[in-house]
Design a protein around this motif. Structure first.
Motif, PDB file in Angstrom:
ATOM      1  N   ILE A   1      14.256  65.660 -18.539  1.00  0.00           N
ATOM      2  CA  ILE A   1      14.528  64.958 -19.800  1.00  0.00           C
ATOM      3  C   ILE A   1      13.890  63.573 -19.777  1.00  0.00           C
ATOM      4  CG2 ILE A   1      16.359  63.890 -21.185  1.00  0.00           C
ATOM      5  CD1 ILE A   1      18.145  66.302 -20.348  1.00  0.00           C
ATOM      6  N   TYR A   2      14.068  62.841 -18.673  1.00  0.00           N
ATOM      7  CA  TYR A   2      13.496  61.493 -18.570  1.00  0.00           C
ATOM      8  C   TYR A   2      11.974  61.517 -18.655  1.00  0.00           C
ATOM      9  CZ  TYR A   2      18.054  59.614 -17.144  1.00  0.00           C
ATOM     10  OH  TYR A   2      19.359  59.231 -17.098  1.00  0.00           O
ATOM     11  N   LYS A   3      11.350  62.491 -18.009  1.00  0.00           N
ATOM     12  CA  LYS A   3       9.893  62.583 -18.051  1.00  0.00           C
ATOM     13  C   LYS A   3       9.396  62.857 -19.464  1.00  0.00           C
ATOM     14  CE  LYS A   3       8.970  64.041 -13.299  1.00  0.00           C
ATOM     15  NZ  LYS A   3       8.453  65.125 -12.452  1.00  0.00           N
ATOM     16  N   LEU A   4      10.050  63.785 -20.170  1.00  0.00           N
ATOM     17  CA  LEU A   4       9.608  64.108 -21.528  1.00  0.00           C
ATOM     18  C   LEU A   4       9.803  62.919 -22.468  1.00  0.00           C
ATOM     19  CD1 LEU A   4      10.877  67.789 -21.871  1.00  0.00           C
ATOM     20  CD2 LEU A   4       8.604  66.971 -21.266  1.00  0.00           C
ATOM     21  N   LEU A   5      10.914  62.227 -22.352  1.00  0.00           N
ATOM     22  CA  LEU A   5      11.137  61.035 -23.173  1.00  0.00           C
ATOM     23  C   LEU A   5      10.121  59.946 -22.831  1.00  0.00           C
ATOM     24  CD1 LEU A   5      15.053  60.798 -23.173  1.00  0.00           C
ATOM     25  CD2 LEU A   5      13.557  61.482 -25.071  1.00  0.00           C
TER      26      LEU A   5
ATOM     27  N   GLU B   1       7.457  49.608 -21.077  1.00  0.00           N
ATOM     28  CA  GLU B   1       7.686  49.040 -19.750  1.00  0.00           C
ATOM     29  C   GLU B   1       8.732  49.860 -18.991  1.00  0.00           C
ATOM     30  OE1 GLU B   1       6.233  46.449 -18.095  1.00  0.00           O
ATOM     31  OE2 GLU B   1       4.828  46.225 -19.750  1.00  0.00           O
ATOM     32  N   TRP B   2       9.796  50.220 -19.686  1.00  0.00           N
ATOM     33  CA  TRP B   2      10.853  51.026 -19.065  1.00  0.00           C
ATOM     34  C   TRP B   2      10.326  52.412 -18.676  1.00  0.00           C
ATOM     35  CZ3 TRP B   2      15.692  49.936 -17.407  1.00  0.00           C
ATOM     36  CH2 TRP B   2      16.209  48.687 -17.747  1.00  0.00           C
ATOM     37  N   ALA B   3       9.507  53.004 -19.545  1.00  0.00           N
ATOM     38  CA  ALA B   3       8.954  54.331 -19.247  1.00  0.00           C
ATOM     39  C   ALA B   3       8.052  54.275 -18.017  1.00  0.00           C
ATOM     40  CB  ALA B   3       8.189  54.874 -20.454  1.00  0.00           C
ATOM     41  N   TYR B   4       7.172  53.277 -17.969  1.00  0.00           N
ATOM     42  CA  TYR B   4       6.297  53.137 -16.803  1.00  0.00           C
ATOM     43  C   TYR B   4       7.118  52.879 -15.533  1.00  0.00           C
ATOM     44  CZ  TYR B   4       1.819  53.073 -19.308  1.00  0.00           C
ATOM     45  OH  TYR B   4       0.710  53.421 -20.028  1.00  0.00           O
ATOM     46  N   ALA B   5       8.148  52.038 -15.649  1.00  0.00           N
ATOM     47  CA  ALA B   5       9.003  51.779 -14.481  1.00  0.00           C
ATOM     48  C   ALA B   5       9.688  53.069 -14.032  1.00  0.00           C
ATOM     49  CB  ALA B   5      10.039  50.711 -14.812  1.00  0.00           C
ATOM     50  N   GLY B   6      10.189  53.843 -14.989  1.00  0.00           N
ATOM     51  CA  GLY B   6      10.826  55.116 -14.658  1.00  0.00           C
ATOM     52  C   GLY B   6       9.867  56.079 -13.986  1.00  0.00           C
ATOM     53  N   PHE B   7       8.646  56.181 -14.534  1.00  0.00           N
ATOM     54  CA  PHE B   7       7.637  57.047 -13.913  1.00  0.00           C
ATOM     55  C   PHE B   7       7.349  56.584 -12.481  1.00  0.00           C
ATOM     56  CE2 PHE B   7       5.381  58.372 -18.125  1.00  0.00           C
ATOM     57  CZ  PHE B   7       6.413  59.252 -18.400  1.00  0.00           C
TER      58      PHE B   7
ATOM     59  N   PHE C   1       9.348  54.886 -10.421  1.00  0.00           N
ATOM     60  CA  PHE C   1      10.485  55.186  -9.548  1.00  0.00           C
ATOM     61  C   PHE C   1      10.566  56.678  -9.235  1.00  0.00           C
ATOM     62  CE2 PHE C   1      12.615  51.337 -11.630  1.00  0.00           C
ATOM     63  CZ  PHE C   1      12.088  50.474 -10.687  1.00  0.00           C
ATOM     64  N   ILE C   2      10.381  57.514 -10.252  1.00  0.00           N
ATOM     65  CA  ILE C   2      10.452  58.963 -10.048  1.00  0.00           C
ATOM     66  C   ILE C   2       9.365  59.431  -9.080  1.00  0.00           C
ATOM     67  CG2 ILE C   2      10.078  61.209 -11.156  1.00  0.00           C
ATOM     68  CD1 ILE C   2      11.483  60.057 -13.641  1.00  0.00           C
ATOM     69  N   MET C   3       8.125  58.977  -9.314  1.00  0.00           N
ATOM     70  CA  MET C   3       7.022  59.489  -8.504  1.00  0.00           C
ATOM     71  C   MET C   3       6.982  58.869  -7.107  1.00  0.00           C
ATOM     72  SD  MET C   3       6.349  61.698 -10.602  1.00  0.00           S
ATOM     73  CE  MET C   3       5.456  62.563  -9.362  1.00  0.00           C
ATOM     74  N   SER C   4       7.355  57.604  -6.960  1.00  0.00           N
ATOM     75  CA  SER C   4       7.413  57.034  -5.610  1.00  0.00           C
ATOM     76  C   SER C   4       8.546  57.695  -4.824  1.00  0.00           C
ATOM     77  CB  SER C   4       7.575  55.512  -5.650  1.00  0.00           C
ATOM     78  OG  SER C   4       8.773  55.134  -6.297  1.00  0.00           O
TER      79      SER C   4
ATOM     80  N   LEU D   1      -0.795  61.584  -6.926  1.00  0.00           N
ATOM     81  CA  LEU D   1      -1.732  61.434  -8.039  1.00  0.00           C
ATOM     82  C   LEU D   1      -1.024  60.894  -9.280  1.00  0.00           C
ATOM     83  CD1 LEU D   1      -4.525  61.798  -9.307  1.00  0.00           C
ATOM     84  CD2 LEU D   1      -3.882  64.161  -9.819  1.00  0.00           C
ATOM     85  N   LEU D   2       0.142  61.437  -9.606  1.00  0.00           N
ATOM     86  CA  LEU D   2       0.892  60.942 -10.766  1.00  0.00           C
ATOM     87  C   LEU D   2       1.350  59.496 -10.559  1.00  0.00           C
ATOM     88  CD1 LEU D   2       2.965  64.058 -11.863  1.00  0.00           C
ATOM     89  CD2 LEU D   2       1.081  62.971 -13.086  1.00  0.00           C
ATOM     90  N   LEU D   3       1.678  59.128  -9.337  1.00  0.00           N
ATOM     91  CA  LEU D   3       2.031  57.743  -9.038  1.00  0.00           C
ATOM     92  C   LEU D   3       0.828  56.833  -9.266  1.00  0.00           C
ATOM     93  CD1 LEU D   3       4.066  55.665  -7.950  1.00  0.00           C
ATOM     94  CD2 LEU D   3       3.294  56.265  -5.647  1.00  0.00           C
TER      95      LEU D   3
END
Length: 137
Positions: free
Chosen positions: A56-60, A75-81, A83-86, A107-109
């Protein structure tokens, strides 16, 4: 922003969005195979409900990154990405995965960092005059 930077921004952002969308759908649908799939998440020791939440977080996040405007949400989306990918990279390393299995998350990170760093000025949080008039420390 130069033409070169625009091209780099859009190529990295589109690839980032495609990667986050595809892995988000895998997680949201609880598919067994694929990066972030149920088998991989179970091997990493994570409960099944975490996949749904991450999906859900990735799609949003994909929607926010691609839709014009909303610089604070971006900014929040990039921060979330980030945190998720690291977290994914670290989890894979800690679980003893081979480098070829860590590569998609890495790669996604990398795409997240490049897309965030090179984004155009209209997608950044602008400083207001309130901050500009404050004395420097």
């Amino acid at each position: 922003m130069s033409k070169r930077n625009k091209i780099i921004y859009w190529v990295t952002t589109i690839w980032l969005a495609l990667g986050m969308f595809s892995t988000g759908m895998v997680q949201l649908t609880q598919a067994k195979d694929g990066p972030g799939g149920a088998v991989s998440m179970a091997h990493l020791g994570y409960p099944p409900y975490l996949s749904i939440l991450l999906g859900i977080y990735k799609l949003l996040g994909v929607i926010v990154v691609l839709v014009p405007g909303f610089p604070l949400l971006k900014e929040w989306a990039y921060a979330g990405f980030f945190f998720i990918m690291s977290g994914a990279v670290f989890s894979h390393i800690a679980s003893g995965y081979a480098i070829q299995e860590i590569f998609p998350a890495l790669l996604l990170l990398l795409l997240t960092v490049i897309s965030w760093y090179i984004r155009p000025a209209n997608k950044r949080i602008m400083k207001t005059k309130l901050y500009a008039s404050e004395p420097k420390s």
